[in-house]
Motif scaffolding. Structure first.
Motif, PDB file in Angstrom:
ATOM      1  N   ARG A 403       0.807  -1.216   0.000  1.00 60.66           N
ATOM      2  CA  ARG A 403       0.000   0.000   0.000  1.00 60.66           C
ATOM      3  C   ARG A 403       0.841   1.267   0.000  1.00 60.66           C
ATOM      4  O   ARG A 403       0.511   2.240  -0.680  1.00 60.66           O
ATOM      5  N   LEU A 404       1.903   1.260   0.776  1.00 62.35           N
ATOM      6  CA  LEU A 404       2.724   2.467   0.899  1.00 62.35           C
ATOM      7  C   LEU A 404       3.720   2.605  -0.253  1.00 62.35           C
ATOM      8  O   LEU A 404       4.200   3.703  -0.529  1.00 62.35           O
ATOM      9  N   GLY A 405       4.062   1.506  -0.920  1.00 62.87           N
ATOM     10  CA  GLY A 405       4.942   1.571  -2.078  1.00 62.87           C
ATOM     11  C   GLY A 405       6.411   1.415  -1.740  1.00 62.87           C
ATOM     12  O   GLY A 405       7.220   2.299  -2.022  1.00 62.87           O
ATOM     13  N   LEU A 406       6.774   0.299  -1.126  1.00 63.20           N
ATOM     14  CA  LEU A 406       8.177  -0.064  -0.892  1.00 63.20           C
ATOM     15  C   LEU A 406       8.431  -1.412  -1.551  1.00 63.20           C
ATOM     16  O   LEU A 406       7.690  -2.368  -1.324  1.00 63.20           O
ATOM     17  N   MET A 407       9.457  -1.489  -2.408  1.00 61.82           N
ATOM     18  CA  MET A 407       9.875  -2.785  -2.926  1.00 61.82           C
ATOM     19  C   MET A 407      10.566  -3.572  -1.816  1.00 61.82           C
ATOM     20  O   MET A 407      11.125  -2.974  -0.889  1.00 61.82           O
ATOM     21  N   VAL A 408      10.532  -4.894  -1.915  1.00 66.43           N
ATOM     22  CA  VAL A 408      11.049  -5.740  -0.839  1.00 66.43           C
ATOM     23  C   VAL A 408      11.949  -6.836  -1.401  1.00 66.43           C
ATOM     24  O   VAL A 408      11.552  -7.576  -2.307  1.00 66.43           O
ATOM     25  N   TRP A 409      13.172  -6.902  -0.862  1.00 68.25           N
ATOM     26  CA  TRP A 409      14.012  -8.093  -0.997  1.00 68.25           C
ATOM     27  C   TRP A 409      13.640  -9.008   0.151  1.00 68.25           C
ATOM     28  O   TRP A 409      13.747  -8.615   1.320  1.00 68.25           O
ATOM     29  N   GLN A 410      13.221 -10.243  -0.129  1.00 70.38           N
ATOM     30  CA  GLN A 410      12.814 -11.165   0.920  1.00 70.38           C
ATOM     31  C   GLN A 410      13.867 -12.250   1.123  1.00 70.38           C
ATOM     32  O   GLN A 410      14.144 -13.033   0.233  1.00 70.38           O
ATOM     33  N   ASP A 411      14.442 -12.280   2.330  1.00 70.88           N
ATOM     34  CA  ASP A 411      15.410 -13.307   2.696  1.00 70.88           C
ATOM     35  C   ASP A 411      14.709 -14.583   3.147  1.00 70.88           C
ATOM     36  O   ASP A 411      13.631 -14.538   3.751  1.00 70.88           O
ATOM     37  N   SER A 412      15.365 -15.715   2.932  1.00 75.86           N
ATOM     38  CA  SER A 412      14.992 -16.943   3.629  1.00 75.86           C
ATOM     39  C   SER A 412      15.544 -16.871   5.050  1.00 75.86           C
ATOM     40  O   SER A 412      16.697 -16.491   5.244  1.00 75.86           O
ATOM     41  N   PRO A 413      14.765 -17.231   6.067  1.00 74.74           N
ATOM     42  CA  PRO A 413      15.343 -17.345   7.412  1.00 74.74           C
ATOM     43  C   PRO A 413      16.492 -18.345   7.409  1.00 74.74           C
ATOM     44  O   PRO A 413      16.389 -19.440   6.862  1.00 74.74           O
ATOM     45  N   ALA A 414      17.596 -17.958   8.015  1.00 73.63           N
ATOM     46  CA  ALA A 414      18.826 -18.749   7.920  1.00 73.63           C
ATOM     47  C   ALA A 414      18.861 -19.865   8.949  1.00 73.63           C
ATOM     48  O   ALA A 414      18.284 -19.777  10.037  1.00 73.63           O
ATOM     49  N   LEU A 415      19.604 -20.915   8.601  1.00 74.92           N
ATOM     50  CA  LEU A 415      19.980 -21.936   9.569  1.00 74.92           C
ATOM     51  C   LEU A 415      20.984 -21.345  10.551  1.00 74.92           C
ATOM     52  O   LEU A 415      21.615 -20.319  10.272  1.00 74.92           O
ATOM     53  N   PRO A 416      21.190 -21.957  11.719  1.00 69.27           N
ATOM     54  CA  PRO A 416      22.190 -21.452  12.664  1.00 69.27           C
ATOM     55  C   PRO A 416      23.583 -21.391  12.033  1.00 69.27           C
ATOM     56  O   PRO A 416      23.935 -22.221  11.186  1.00 69.27           O
ATOM     57  N   THR A 417      24.350 -20.430  12.457  1.00 66.69           N
ATOM     58  CA  THR A 417      25.702 -20.258  11.939  1.00 66.69           C
ATOM     59  C   THR A 417      26.667 -21.259  12.583  1.00 66.69           C
ATOM     60  O   THR A 417      26.397 -21.827  13.636  1.00 66.69           O
ATOM     61  N   GLY A 418      27.816 -21.451  11.917  1.00 62.52           N
ATOM     62  CA  GLY A 418      28.875 -22.264  12.480  1.00 62.52           C
ATOM     63  C   GLY A 418      28.716 -23.755  12.304  1.00 62.52           C
ATOM     64  O   GLY A 418      29.478 -24.533  12.897  1.00 62.52           O
ATOM     65  N   ARG A 419      27.749 -24.190  11.496  1.00 64.26           N
ATOM     66  CA  ARG A 419      27.508 -25.628  11.353  1.00 64.26           C
ATOM     67  C   ARG A 419      27.464 -26.074   9.896  1.00 64.26           C
ATOM     68  O   ARG A 419      26.959 -27.152   9.592  1.00 64.26           O
ATOM     69  N   ASN A 420      27.938 -25.244   8.992  1.00 63.87           N
ATOM     70  CA  ASN A 420      27.805 -25.557   7.568  1.00 63.87           C
ATOM     71  C   ASN A 420      28.344 -26.937   7.213  1.00 63.87           C
ATOM     72  O   ASN A 420      27.758 -27.647   6.393  1.00 63.87           O
ATOM     73  N   GLY A 421      29.454 -27.312   7.822  1.00 66.83           N
ATOM     74  CA  GLY A 421      30.082 -28.573   7.466  1.00 66.83           C
ATOM     75  C   GLY A 421      29.459 -29.788   8.104  1.00 66.83           C
ATOM     76  O   GLY A 421      29.808 -30.927   7.746  1.00 66.83           O
ATOM     77  N   SER A 422      28.545 -29.591   9.049  1.00 67.74           N
ATOM     78  CA  SER A 422      27.960 -30.730   9.752  1.00 67.74           C
ATOM     79  C   SER A 422      26.469 -30.906   9.500  1.00 67.74           C
ATOM     80  O   SER A 422      25.818 -31.719  10.151  1.00 67.74           O
ATOM     81  N   LEU A 423      25.929 -30.162   8.553  1.00 70.53           N
ATOM     82  CA  LEU A 423      24.495 -30.282   8.262  1.00 70.53           C
ATOM     83  C   LEU A 423      24.200 -31.630   7.620  1.00 70.53           C
ATOM     84  O   LEU A 423      24.920 -32.082   6.728  1.00 70.53           O
ATOM     85  N   SER A 424      23.134 -32.242   8.053  1.00 69.59           N
ATOM     86  CA  SER A 424      22.747 -33.540   7.505  1.00 69.59           C
ATOM     87  C   SER A 424      21.953 -33.360   6.224  1.00 69.59           C
ATOM     88  O   SER A 424      21.497 -32.252   5.892  1.00 69.59           O
ATOM     89  N   THR A 425      21.754 -34.461   5.513  1.00 66.04           N
ATOM     90  CA  THR A 425      20.911 -34.428   4.315  1.00 66.04           C
ATOM     91  C   THR A 425      19.513 -33.960   4.665  1.00 66.04           C
ATOM     92  O   THR A 425      18.895 -33.184   3.911  1.00 66.04           O
ATOM     93  N   ALA A 426      19.001 -34.373   5.817  1.00 63.41           N
ATOM     94  CA  ALA A 426      17.667 -33.953   6.242  1.00 63.41           C
ATOM     95  C   ALA A 426      17.626 -32.460   6.562  1.00 63.41           C
ATOM     96  O   ALA A 426      16.649 -31.775   6.248  1.00 63.41           O
ATOM     97  N   ASP A 427      18.689 -31.931   7.193  1.00 64.82           N
ATOM     98  CA  ASP A 427      18.762 -30.494   7.489  1.00 64.82           C
ATOM     99  C   ASP A 427      18.676 -29.680   6.200  1.00 64.82           C
ATOM    100  O   ASP A 427      17.942 -28.679   6.115  1.00 64.82           O
ATOM    101  N   LYS A 428      19.436 -30.103   5.204  1.00 64.01           N
ATOM    102  CA  LYS A 428      19.466 -29.384   3.931  1.00 64.01           C
ATOM    103  C   LYS A 428      18.112 -29.470   3.234  1.00 64.01           C
ATOM    104  O   LYS A 428      17.610 -28.472   2.694  1.00 64.01           O
ATOM    105  N   ALA A 429      17.526 -30.646   3.246  1.00 61.05           N
ATOM    106  CA  ALA A 429      16.229 -30.822   2.603  1.00 61.05           C
ATOM    107  C   ALA A 429      15.159 -29.990   3.296  1.00 61.05           C
ATOM    108  O   ALA A 429      14.274 -29.407   2.637  1.00 61.05           O
ATOM    109  N   ASN A 430      15.229 -29.906   4.619  1.00 59.76           N
ATOM    110  CA  ASN A 430      14.258 -29.103   5.360  1.00 59.76           C
ATOM    111  C   ASN A 430      14.398 -27.628   5.020  1.00 59.76           C
ATOM    112  O   ASN A 430      13.398 -26.915   4.837  1.00 59.76           O
ATOM    113  N   PHE A 431      15.642 -27.137   4.924  1.00 62.24           N
ATOM    114  CA  PHE A 431      15.848 -25.738   4.551  1.00 62.24           C
ATOM    115  C   PHE A 431      15.264 -25.464   3.164  1.00 62.24           C
ATOM    116  O   PHE A 431      14.586 -24.452   2.949  1.00 62.24           O
ATOM    117  N   ARG A 432      15.519 -26.342   2.234  1.00 66.08           N
ATOM    118  CA  ARG A 432      14.997 -26.150   0.883  1.00 66.08           C
ATOM    119  C   ARG A 432      13.477 -26.178   0.883  1.00 66.08           C
ATOM    120  O   ARG A 432      12.832 -25.388   0.181  1.00 66.08           O
TER     121      ARG A 432
END
Length: 849
Positions: A403-432
Motif C-alpha cells: 500500500r505504501l509503495g516499498l519494494m522488498v528483498w525477501q530473505d529466507s530465514p537462515a539456519l544457525p551459523t557455524g555448522r555448515n560442514g555438519s548439516l545432515s541431508t535432512a537439514d538441507k532438505a528441510n531448509f529447501r
C-alpha cells in the motif's frame, strides 16, 4: 553448543501452508478473566506498548489478500487474547479438559514482555475454550482454524482430537476442525509446541537461545494471529495474481480446499469501484485476465487493483476479495550494462536492512500501527526498498509495503551459523522445503521483487548450494529476481556462485561497488552500520560496535550523507543497481539504526537523509558518463627511470630536465642501486619509500594505469606495495604483492584483482607489473610480464586519491603500511586505460633506460 533430545513428544518434520492479511474489527472469542494476567515490564517500551491489552491484541484482520467475503466486512473470529499456558518437559502428554497454570497473551512470543511470560520454554502447552458462532456451521459450511505462524513444531487438538501437526517457524497453516467440534457448548483448543530455536538445525534467522552481538532473543510459540472462519465446503485456499506488464494482464492461479470437480472460478478486476476486467475458468485451472489501459504499480505510485472472486459449484459458493499490483521486475542490458529494471525502466533499489524486532514484542509488533511505522518511516527517509532480513513477517506487514509503495528483498530465514560442514541431508532438505514454502506463501505480494536464499553463507553448506537453491527458487517463481547469495565476498562459505540474477557484496562501512557482469546486475547487499548510542534508549546488552561509531547526531548525519554520496557519484551512474544500508532501527546489541530500538528517537535529520537518498535513486536513471580520453601513446604522463646514482631525488623524464614535471623524493634512506637495466630504486621493507610532492593521478570516475618493474627480496605473508596514491584514509589504489594470497595484485582497499595465472612471485626475479583501472568497462586488472593475469569487476574509484603518489608503501586506516622489501625500476603513470597490446609493448621495451 547445547543439543537436546528433539524427539520426545514433539518431533521435527516438514509442512507447508498459506499465509496472507487487513483492517477490520473481528468477533472476539471468550477468554479467561483479564484480571488474572499482567504484562511483564519490557527493558524498553515503544510508543505502542501501553496500547496492548487482552481485549485488543492485534485485532486487525490478518489476511488482506484473502478476505471473506469482502475487505470491508470479513467474517472471522479472532482467537488473539488470553490463552491458558504452561511450560512442560517434552515427555508429558497434553491433558484435556483441565486448566493450565498460567496465562499468555497471544500472539506475542513467550520471550516477550507483552506475552506476560517473558522467558523461553522449549516445550509448552496452550489452551483456550470458546463458543463457535452458530452460523459458522450452517448450510454445510466448514470451520477452519488458522495460525499465522508458530515457532516451531505445533500439534493442534480440538476437543481432545488431534487435527493438525505442523513444523516450520515462519509459515501459516490452516485446518478444517468441523469434524472435531461438539454439537453444542464450549469447544477446547490445545496447542502443544516444541521450540528448540538454535538447539536444532532449523531455520531460525537471528534468533538464539543465548543472544549476543548480532544475534537476538528467540521468539517461541505462537507469534502471529490465530483465528476461526467459516468457509464453503469447497473453498479457495490460496489466490495468486501474477502480473505481466508486457501483455497488461494477470495470470490467476488458485489452490482449493474440498472437492474441485465442476467448480467454476469467476474473477472481476476493479479500479476503485469501477470494474475494468473479468474472467471465468475451471477452479484450479489457468486463467488470464487482460486489463485495459493498465495502471502500473511503483513506489512513486503504488496502485493496486481489487479482485472480487467467486467460486461456485455443487451448491457450494465461496466469495472473497484480494488485490495485486501490475508491475514487472527484471535484469536487462541498459547502455551496455546489466541493470535492474522496474516496469522496463532502470531503477536503483535503495534499501534499508529491516530485521523486524521489537523490544516489547520481540518478533511481534505490539500493534498494527507499530508494524506500519517502520515501513512508513523508511519511505519518509527517501528509500524505495526494504531488505526483510532473514525473517518472514505477518501478512499485514506486506500489505503495508504494498500500500505504501516499498519494494522488498525477501530473505529466507537462515539456519544457525557455524555448522555448515555438519548439516545432515535432512537439514538441507528441510531448509529447501521451508524456502519453497516461503515462496508459495508470499508469491502474491506485489512489493516483493526478489528472493535471497542465503545471507553471507549462513547455513550454506557449499558454494554450489547457493546455485542449487537459487535455481529451485527461480523455477518456482520466474517472475521475480533471485539473489542466490547476499554477501558473496565475505563470511561463511565465501565465494560467488556465479549464478542467479544478482552479484551482491557486503562492505562495512562501504558502500561496496561490485560491477555487473554479462548476465547479472550488481548491488551492495549491506553497508553502513554507523553507530550512535542514545542514553536511556538502549537494550541492556547493547555493548557492541561492530562497524563504526560516531560521537553525536551531527557526525552521524554528515557521515551518512558522505557514505551515500559514493553511491550517487560512483555507483548508480556506473551500473550499480541497488544498495542496502544497515539499518532502520537499533536491535538489541546493535545501535546502528536511524531510530533507537524503542522507536522513540530519530537519530538522523530526516530532510538531509531523504535529499541524498533521492539523489541516488535519480542517479540510477542516468546513462554512464564517458571517461576522459587521456593522453595518447605509451610514454606516460609521468615516467621514473631511476637512472640516478646518488641523492634523494628521482627525476620525472616527462617535462623539462633535469627533474621533469613531478620528481620523487626518497625518504628514510631509500637509495639507488642495481636495476634491471642500469639503476633502480632500492627499498628495505621497513620504512623506506619515495613520493611526489602532490597528487598525480585523478582516480575518481576516470581511467588510469600504473606500470613498474619490480623485484622482491622476500615474499612472505606480509603485503608489499610497489606503487600507490594516498587517499584520506586508504590508498586510492595499490599495485602490490598480496601476502594473504601470495600473488601480485592491483587493488582497492575493498577488492583485489589477483594475478592468478603466474603463481607466487619468486624472490630475486624481475617482473613487469601493470595495473589498469577501466571505469568504462568497470574493471580492475593486473598484467604480469605483458599478459593479463587477473581482473575483477568494480565500480567507482575506490578511495579518492587526495595525497602524494608513492613508490614502496601504501596507506590503510589512515596509516602508512606495506613497505616494499625489494627494488623498483621504470615506473610509469598513464591517465587512461592501457590496452592489452600496449601493455605487451611496454613489457617488450623494458624499463626504458
Amino acid at each position: 553448543m547445547r543439543r537436546k533430545n528433539l524427539g520426545r513428544v514433539l518431533g521435527l518434520g516438514l509442512a507447508a501452508a498459506c499465509l496472507v492479511g487487513l483492517v477490520a474489527m473481528p468477533a472476539t472469542a471468550q477468554a479467561a478473566p483479564a484480571a488474572a494476567w499482567t504484562p511483564k515490564v519490557a527493558p524498553l517500551s515503544t510508543p505502542w506498548t501501553a496500547d496492548v491489552s487482552p481485549t485488543n491484541a492485534l485485532p486487525d484482520y490478518p489476511r488482506p489478500q484473502l478476505a471473506r467475503p469482502s475487505v470491508d466486512k470479513p467474517k472471522w473470529l479472532s482467537l488473539n487474547g488470553l490463552w491458558q499456558y504452561a511450560g512442560t518437559d517434552g515427555f508429558t502428554p497434553p491433558a484435556f479438559g483441565k486448566d493450565l497454570a498460567g496465562q499468555i497473551l497471544v500472539p506475542y512470543p513467550t520471550e516477550s514482555a507483552l506475552s506476560g511470560i517473558q522467558k523461553h520454554d522449549e516445550f509448552m502447552f496452550y489452551r483456550k475454550t470458546l463458543d463457535v458462532p452458530k452460523d459458522y456451521t450452517n448450510h454445510d459450511q466448514r470451520v477452519r482454524l488458522n495460525f499465522g505462524a508458530v515457532n516451531y513444531d505445533a500439534t493442534v487438538y480440538v476437543n481432545g482430537t488431534q487435527v493438525a501437526r505442523h513444523t516450520g517457524g515462519y509459515d501459516a497453516f490452516s485446518v478444517d476442525i468441523t469434524g472435531a467440534l461438539r454439537d453444542k457448548g464450549q469447544q477446547e483448543i490445545v496447542v502443544a509446541v516444541h521450540s528448540p530455536v538454535d538447539d536444532a538445525n532449523i531455520p531460525v534467522g537471528k534468533q538464539r537461545n543465548d543472544p549476543d552481538g548480532i544475534f537476538y532473543t528467540a521468539a517461541s510459540g505462537i507469534w502471529q494471529s490465530v483465528w476461526l472462519e467459516p468457509v464453503a465446503a469447497t473453498s479457495v485456499a490460496s489466490f495468486t495474481a501474477t502480473p505481466d506488464v508486457a501483455s497488461s494482464s494477470f495470470a490467476i492461479s488458485t489452490t482449493l480446499n474440498g472437492d474441485p470437480s465442476r467448480a467454476k472460478l469467476t474473477v472481476d478486476v476493479y479500479d476503485g469501484k469501477k470494474k475494468v476486467a473479468s474472467g471465468r475458468a475451471d477452479a484450479g485451472g489457468p486463467l488470464k485476465i487482460t486489463v485495459p489501459k493498465a495502471h502500473l504499480w511503483s513506489p512513486d505510485d503504488p496502485f493496486l487493483y481489487t479482485f472480487k472472486v467467486k467460486l461456485d459449484g455443487q451448491g457450494s459458493n465461496d466469495e472473497f476479495e484480494s488485490y495485486a499490483g501490475l508491475r514487472s521486475i527484471a535484469v536487462a542490458n541498459v547502455d551496455g550494462k546489466q541493470r535492474i529494471t522496474l516496469n522496463g525502466k532502470p531503477t536503483f533499489l535503495l534499501s534499508t536492512l529491516d530485521q523486524g524486532y521489537w523490544p516489547d514484542g520481540i518478533y511481534t509488533a505490539p500493534t498494527d500501527a507499530a508494524l506500519k511505522f517502520d515501513i512508513q518511516k523508511t519511505k519518509d527517509l527517501g528509500f524505495n526498498t526494504i531488505r526483510k532480513h532473514i525473517k518472514i513477517e505477518p501478512a499485514r506487514w506486506y500489505y503495508w509495503a504494498d500500500r505504501l509503495g516499498l519494494m522488498v528483498w525477501q530473505d529466507s530465514p537462515a539456519l544457525p551459523t557455524g555448522r555448515n560442514g555438519s548439516l545432515s541431508t535432512a537439514d538441507k532438505a528441510n531448509f529447501r522445503a521451508e524456502t519453497a514454502t516461503m515462496v508459495d506463501q508470499l508469491k502474491n505480494v506485489t512489493s516483493i521483487i526478489g528472493w535471497i536464499p542465503f545471507n553471507e553463507g549462513w547455513g550454506q553448506w557449499s558454494v554450489q548450494a547457493a546455485s542449487d537453491v537459487g535455481a529451485q527458487v527461480k523455477a518456482q517463481d520466474p517472475s521475480r529476481l533471485v539473489n542466490d547469495r547476499s554477501g558473496s565476498n565475505c563470511c561463511d562459505t565465501p565465494g560467488d556462485p556465479g549464478t542467479g540474477d544478482i552479484i551482491d557484496w557486503h562492505q562495512y562501512q562501504g558502500p561496496a561497488l561490485p560491477a555487473p557482469d554479462a548476465k547479472r546486475a550488481s548491488i551492495d547487499g549491506e553497508h553502513g552500520g554507523l553507530t550512535l548510542s542514545v542514553e536511556g534508549h538502549t537494550w541492556p546488552t547493547a555493548t557492541i560496535n561492530p562497524y563504526g561509531s560516531v560521537k553525536d547526531a551531527a557526525e552521524l548525519n554528515d557521515k551518512y550523507v558522505a557514505n551515500t554520496a559514493v553511491l550517487r557519484d560512483q555507483g548508480a551512474p556506473y551500473g550499480l543497481s541497488g544498495a542496502v544500508y544497515t539499518q532502520i532501527t537499533d536491535v538489541e546489541g546493535e545501535q546502528n539504526g536511524f531510530f533507537t530500538y524503542d522507536r522513540k528517537v530519530e537519530k538522523v535529520d530526516e530532510a538531509r537523509v531523504r535529499a541524498v537518498n533521492l539523489q541516488v535513486i535519480a542517479a540510477g536513471t542516468k546513462p554512464t558518463p564517458p571517461a576522459p580520453p587521456g593522453t595518447p601513446g605509451t610514454a606516460g604522463v609521468d615516467n621514473y627511470r631511476f637512472n640516478e646514482t646518488s641523492g634523494v631525488t628521482a627525476a620525472d623524464s616527462v617535462g623539462a630536465a633535469p627533474l621533469g614535471t613531478n620528481p620523487l623524493t626518497l625518504r628514510n634512506g631509500a637509495a639507488f642501486g642495481p636495476g634491471l637495466d642500469g639503476n633502480a630504486l632500492v627499498l628495505n621493507g621497513v620504512n623506506q619509500f619515495a613520493e611526489s610532492a602532490k597528487t598525480l593521478i585523478p582516480t575518481e570516475n576516470t581511467n588510469y594505469s600504473v606500470s613498474a618493474w619490480v623485484k622482491l627480496n622476500a615474499a612472505g605473508d606480509a603485503f608489499q606495495t610497489v606503487a600507490s596514491e594516498d587517499g584520506d584514509a586508504n590508498s586510492a589504489f595499490f599495485l602490490q604483492y598480496s601476502g594473504a594470497d601470495k600473488r601480485w595484485a592491483f587493488s582497492f582497499a575493498s577488492v583485489r584483482a589477483l594475478a592468478n595465472t603466474v603463481g607466487a612471485p619468486v624472490p630475486g626475479k624481475w617482473y613487469h607489473l601493470v595495473g589498469v583501472r577501466d571505469v568504462t568497462h568497470s574493471s580492475l586488472a593486473i598484467y604480469v610480464d605483458g599478459t593479463l593475469s587477473g581482473s575483477v569487476g568494480i565500480l567507482g574509484g575506490g578511495d579518492k586519491g587526495t595525497g602524494n603518489f608513492e613508490i614502496g608503501r601504501g596507506k590503510f586506516g589512515g596509516n602508512p603500511v606495506d613497505y616494499l622489501n625489494g627494488s623498483v625500476d621504470g615506473a610509469k603513470i598513464f591517465d587512461r586505460a592501457l590496452s592489452a597490446p600496449e601493455v605487451a609493448a611496454l613489457t617488450a621495451a623494458g624499463p626504458g633506460k
